[in-house]
Write an enzyme that holds these catalytic residues in place. Structure first.
Site, PDB file in Angstrom:
ATOM      1  N   LYS A  48      -8.845  43.141  46.841  1.00  0.00           N
ATOM      2  CA  LYS A  48      -7.648  43.933  46.541  1.00  0.00           C
ATOM      3  C   LYS A  48      -7.609  44.352  45.067  1.00  0.00           C
ATOM      4  O   LYS A  48      -7.380  45.525  44.747  1.00  0.00           O
ATOM      5  CB  LYS A  48      -6.404  43.116  46.881  1.00  0.00           C
ATOM      6  CG  LYS A  48      -5.094  43.697  46.375  1.00  0.00           C
ATOM      7  CD  LYS A  48      -3.931  42.784  46.683  1.00  0.00           C
ATOM      8  CE  LYS A  48      -3.976  41.501  45.920  1.00  0.00           C
ATOM      9  NZ  LYS A  48      -3.732  41.681  44.456  1.00  0.00           N
ATOM     10  N   THR A  49      -7.830  43.388  44.173  1.00  0.00           N
ATOM     11  CA  THR A  49      -7.753  43.682  42.742  1.00  0.00           C
ATOM     12  C   THR A  49      -8.825  44.693  42.346  1.00  0.00           C
ATOM     13  O   THR A  49      -8.578  45.596  41.539  1.00  0.00           O
ATOM     14  CB  THR A  49      -7.907  42.389  41.922  1.00  0.00           C
ATOM     15  OG1 THR A  49      -6.873  41.475  42.302  1.00  0.00           O
ATOM     16  CG2 THR A  49      -7.808  42.670  40.434  1.00  0.00           C
ATOM     17  N   ASP A 240       1.103  46.498  43.024  1.00  0.00           N
ATOM     18  CA  ASP A 240       0.301  45.376  43.502  1.00  0.00           C
ATOM     19  C   ASP A 240       1.186  44.409  44.296  1.00  0.00           C
ATOM     20  O   ASP A 240       2.386  44.299  44.036  1.00  0.00           O
ATOM     21  CB  ASP A 240      -0.303  44.644  42.292  1.00  0.00           C
ATOM     22  CG  ASP A 240      -1.287  43.559  42.679  1.00  0.00           C
ATOM     23  OD1 ASP A 240      -1.865  43.633  43.782  1.00  0.00           O
ATOM     24  OD2 ASP A 240      -1.490  42.633  41.867  1.00  0.00           O
ATOM     25  N   GLU A 241       0.605  43.698  45.260  1.00  0.00           N
ATOM     26  CA  GLU A 241       1.324  42.697  46.066  1.00  0.00           C
ATOM     27  C   GLU A 241       2.639  43.279  46.608  1.00  0.00           C
ATOM     28  O   GLU A 241       3.695  42.650  46.531  1.00  0.00           O
ATOM     29  CB  GLU A 241       1.619  41.439  45.221  1.00  0.00           C
ATOM     30  CG  GLU A 241       0.395  40.763  44.648  1.00  0.00           C
ATOM     31  CD  GLU A 241      -0.398  39.956  45.670  1.00  0.00           C
ATOM     32  OE1 GLU A 241      -0.148  40.128  46.877  1.00  0.00           O
ATOM     33  OE2 GLU A 241      -1.275  39.174  45.265  1.00  0.00           O
ATOM     34  N   GLN A 270       0.675  38.291  54.470  1.00  0.00           N
ATOM     35  CA  GLN A 270       0.796  37.322  53.384  1.00  0.00           C
ATOM     36  C   GLN A 270       2.166  37.396  52.711  1.00  0.00           C
ATOM     37  O   GLN A 270       2.330  36.956  51.566  1.00  0.00           O
ATOM     38  CB  GLN A 270      -0.320  37.515  52.359  1.00  0.00           C
ATOM     39  CG  GLN A 270      -1.708  37.252  52.931  1.00  0.00           C
ATOM     40  CD  GLN A 270      -2.793  37.261  51.864  1.00  0.00           C
ATOM     41  OE1 GLN A 270      -2.875  36.381  51.027  1.00  0.00           O
ATOM     42  NE2 GLN A 270      -3.642  38.273  51.901  1.00  0.00           N
ATOM     43  N   ARG A 620      -7.648  30.294  52.687  1.00  0.00           N
ATOM     44  CA  ARG A 620      -8.034  29.743  51.377  1.00  0.00           C
ATOM     45  C   ARG A 620      -9.436  29.134  51.432  1.00  0.00           C
ATOM     46  O   ARG A 620     -10.049  28.874  50.394  1.00  0.00           O
ATOM     47  CB  ARG A 620      -7.062  28.660  50.914  1.00  0.00           C
ATOM     48  CG  ARG A 620      -5.595  29.045  50.722  1.00  0.00           C
ATOM     49  CD  ARG A 620      -5.407  30.269  49.885  1.00  0.00           C
ATOM     50  NE  ARG A 620      -5.309  31.445  50.721  1.00  0.00           N
ATOM     51  CZ  ARG A 620      -5.499  32.687  50.293  1.00  0.00           C
ATOM     52  NH1 ARG A 620      -5.839  32.917  49.047  1.00  0.00           N
ATOM     53  NH2 ARG A 620      -5.370  33.716  51.112  1.00  0.00           N
TER      54      ARG A 620
END
Length: 667
Positions: A48-49, A240-241, A270, A620
């Site tokens: 994503k980043t 973002d997010e 998420q 994770r």
């Protein structure tokens, strides 16, 4: 305006970047998409980043000026990291962008244009403690008795109620019903306090943290010229997010991005911060608010094995149809072992198994810091912490302090210590200062007076505290609470003499301290769960001396350990705190109904957020995943049979492999 991709182009001195070579197909499509409303659904571990960073670089390469790009994030660290990566790619310095958190950008906007809505240019910003002080003064000016009732929220929790109402744009009554049900009886009184608080801030020309968003939105709504200025200035808005935005934030994005050149990057699966005001509807309804939205799915996962991703996809498949975006994580890595399903008899056996397996992982070459134990609520990690401390295995708690070092646990233990040994002045002082206007000196004087009276009258010290002689020395503000505290101490003392330690613990929680807890902490419900887990812990001991000694020994073993984030220590964390992190091996514990999902989430119909939390926990893990649940729960009272979490029952059995625990823990 249209983009024509030319990898060799370099307007404004931007070096040529081969976007095609540096991105996968999904990332490339999102990064080079034509201007317009874009919703980028970035699955866990999908880059994503990287996608956001390259989008900024791509815009620059196509002639967009840095000052025409607005980058909104949830931490300043995230914004700095992205803009420094952009600098590495393009040479453009971070200072030339407007990039940062919603609150920091809101602050800049209000400094520039706040006078339009009556904010003086010289306004100052309150920190959290100062905000609570202003609120306390506002409440006491309109109701001097409010804070004297210890079941009422203190200034901090009261501020949290008002803050949640502002960020969710819900009425205060509804906010209390949904998020703070312990304060239902005062719901009709809080709106006046919120009004008086706002008036006091306005009189002093000060803003609190929430004002930075609320006034920014007010500015955009009340001043069309200002809204038009920002919309024209920022031709491209990147968020973002996005799944973590609250109602205020999504409205701000919609107003500044009225031109619809908005790229929202996130993952509805998420969205796990409803308790902080996040609203999953923001991302689900983005295409409705921005007609013509292109949806880009970035689903190639570089983190986890195919078998772990298969299980994660199984979690997504269980989501209600039509209430989530369809997505499927696709693996980039080679095949490996399926996740393990581990049934333990109880929390202690679960802990013993995990510790034994961790030793095996370390023997196989895995570092302790690359292993994590995840749990839904802090109290669920008690048995794990005890076992790790007993075996002197170093661990760090990412989600906060160790169980017995938490303020409310230390308070309860201090109360038990004092009743068991009334000469323990340190324990007495910790409890006494929780009373209004009682400080350390007052506490010492009251104890000394009770001790004198007890010696003179040959009386128990706790009974001496109840006498008029001692009560006359209690500060006026604490006189109303004093008899309730002493009555509670006497009840606990009686239980210690006649019953088992866990009975004394239960009475201590139900008494004066339980009422204090309700008003002292905004997260009262989760702290009460912690305290109730102490009942089960205490049931392991036959007398109070052994219980208190064990707790003190555990604290002395762990309290001086380094919190160095680079230390080779096992990671213990709630799932919320684990978001954004990854580990070679992950153990998810307590996967039973009532524990994960939590019982209160089931009762409040919040199961979907719990399922999203489970998805975050599963994703994770890079290499090995262990799904653990106890058959019996001994927390908070008599042993109760547990059933596996519905999230496990929803999964196809071919997605995991059962692992039987043997007494020898042989493999």
């Amino acid at each position: 305006m249209e983009f024509v991709l030319d990898p060799s182009s370099s307007p404004h001195g931007i070096p040529a970047i081969d976007f095609r070579a540096q991105l996968n197909d999904e990332q490339f499509a999102a990064v080079t998409a034509e201007p317009g409303p874009l919703l980028v659904l970035a699955g866990a571990g999908s880059g994503k980043t990287r996608t956001l960073t390259y989008r900024v670089a791509y815009l620059l390469s196509q002639g967009v000026r840095p000052g025409e790009i607005l980058l909104l994030t949830f931490t300043n660290k995230a914004a700095k990291e992205m803009l420094h990566r952009v600098q590495d790619l393009t040479g453009v310095e971070p200072a030339r962008f407007w990039g940062g958190t919603f609150h920091s950008i809101g602050h800049r906007a209000l400094r520039m244009h706040g006078e339009t809505i009556g904010l003086p240019r010289t306004f100052t910003i309150l920190d959290a403690e100062e905000s609570e002080g202003v609120l306390r003064d506002a409440v006491e000016a309109s109701d001097k008795t409010f804070f004297k009732d210890k079941t009422h929220p203190r200034p901090g929790p009261l501020h949290s109620i008002i803050s949640m109402s502002r960020n969710t744009q819900l009425a205060i009554g509804e906010t209390i019903s949904r998020f703070f049900p312990q304060h239902q009886e005062i719901a009709d009184r809080v709106p006046l306090f919120a009004t008086k608080y706002a008036e006091k801030k306005r009189e002093a020309s000060v803003l609190d943290y929430d004002d930075l968003l609320e006034h920014w939105l007010d500015l955009l709504k009340r001043s069309p010229e200002t809204a038009a200025y920002f919309s024209h200035r920022f031709r491209h808005v990147l968020v973002d997010e996005y799944q973590d935005t609250n109602v205020l934030q999504s409205q701000i994005v919609d107003l500044i991005g009225s031109h619809h050149r908005v790229m929202a990057v996130g993952d509805d699966a998420q969205c796990i911060y409803t308790w902080r005001g996040a609203n999953v509807e923001n991302i689900l309804m983005f295409p409705d608010r921005h007609p013509g939205t292109q949806i880009h799915r970035i689903e190639t996962n570089y983190r986890s094995t195919p078998q772990i991703l298969n299980l994660a996809n199984g979690v997504l498949l269980a989501q209600p149809k039509g209430r989530a975006f369809e997505k499927e994580l696709r693996p980039h890595r080679a095949n490996s072992e399926k996740p393990y399903l581990v049934e333990a008899m109880d929390g202690r056996e679960q802990a013993q198994f995990i510790v034994q397996r961790i030793r095996g992982l370390v023997d196989e070459g895995c570092s302790l810091h690359d292993i994590a134990i995840l749990y839904r609520a802090h109290f669920q990690a008690l048995d794990i912490q005890l076992e790790l401390s007993r075996l002197q295995i170093p661990y760090q708690i990412t989600s906060g302090v160790r169980f017995f070092e938490q303020a409310h646990i230390r308070d309860l233990v201090a109360l038990l210590r004092f009743v068991y040994n009334p000469s323990d002045t340190a324990a007495w002082n910790r409890i006494a200062v929780l009373l209004p206007k009682v400080g350390d000196k007052n506490a010492q004087k009251l104890h000394a007076a009770a001790l004198d009276h007890a010696r003179l009258m040959q009386q128990n010290l706790i009974d001496a505290l109840a006498t008029d002689d001692v009560r006359s020395k209690v500060p006026t503000a604490a006189k109303e609470e004093w008899p309730k505290l002493i009555a509670s101490l006497q009840q606990v003392s009686e239980m210690m003499r006649t019953m088992k330690p866990h009975n004394a613990v239960e009475i201590a929680i139900d008494g004066w301290y339980g009422d204090y807890l309700k008003g002292a902490f905004a997260n009262y419900v989760s702290r009460l769960d912690d305290l109730k887990s102490m009942i089960g812990f205490a049931s392991r001991y036959e007398d109070m001396q052994d219980l208190l000694a064990q707790i003190m020994l555990l604290n002395s073993e762990t309290s001086d350990r380094s919190a160095d984030p680079d230390a080779d220590a096992l990671r213990l964390t709630t799932v919320h705190q684990a978001k954004g992190l990854e580990f070679s091996a992950v153990f998810i514990i307590g996967l039973a109904e009532g524990m994960f999902p939590l019982r209160r989430a089931i009762e409040n119909n919040d199961v979907e957020e719990e399922r999203r939390l489970f998805y975050v926990a599963v994703t994770r893990a890079r290499d090995e995943l262990y799904l653990c649940y106890p058959k019996v729960n001994t927390k908070g009272g008599p042993a109760m049979l547990m059933t596996p979490s519905r999230f496990l029952q929803e999964l196809s059995s071919n997605l995991y492999q059962p692992l039987r625990i043997r007494r020898s823990f042989a493999w």
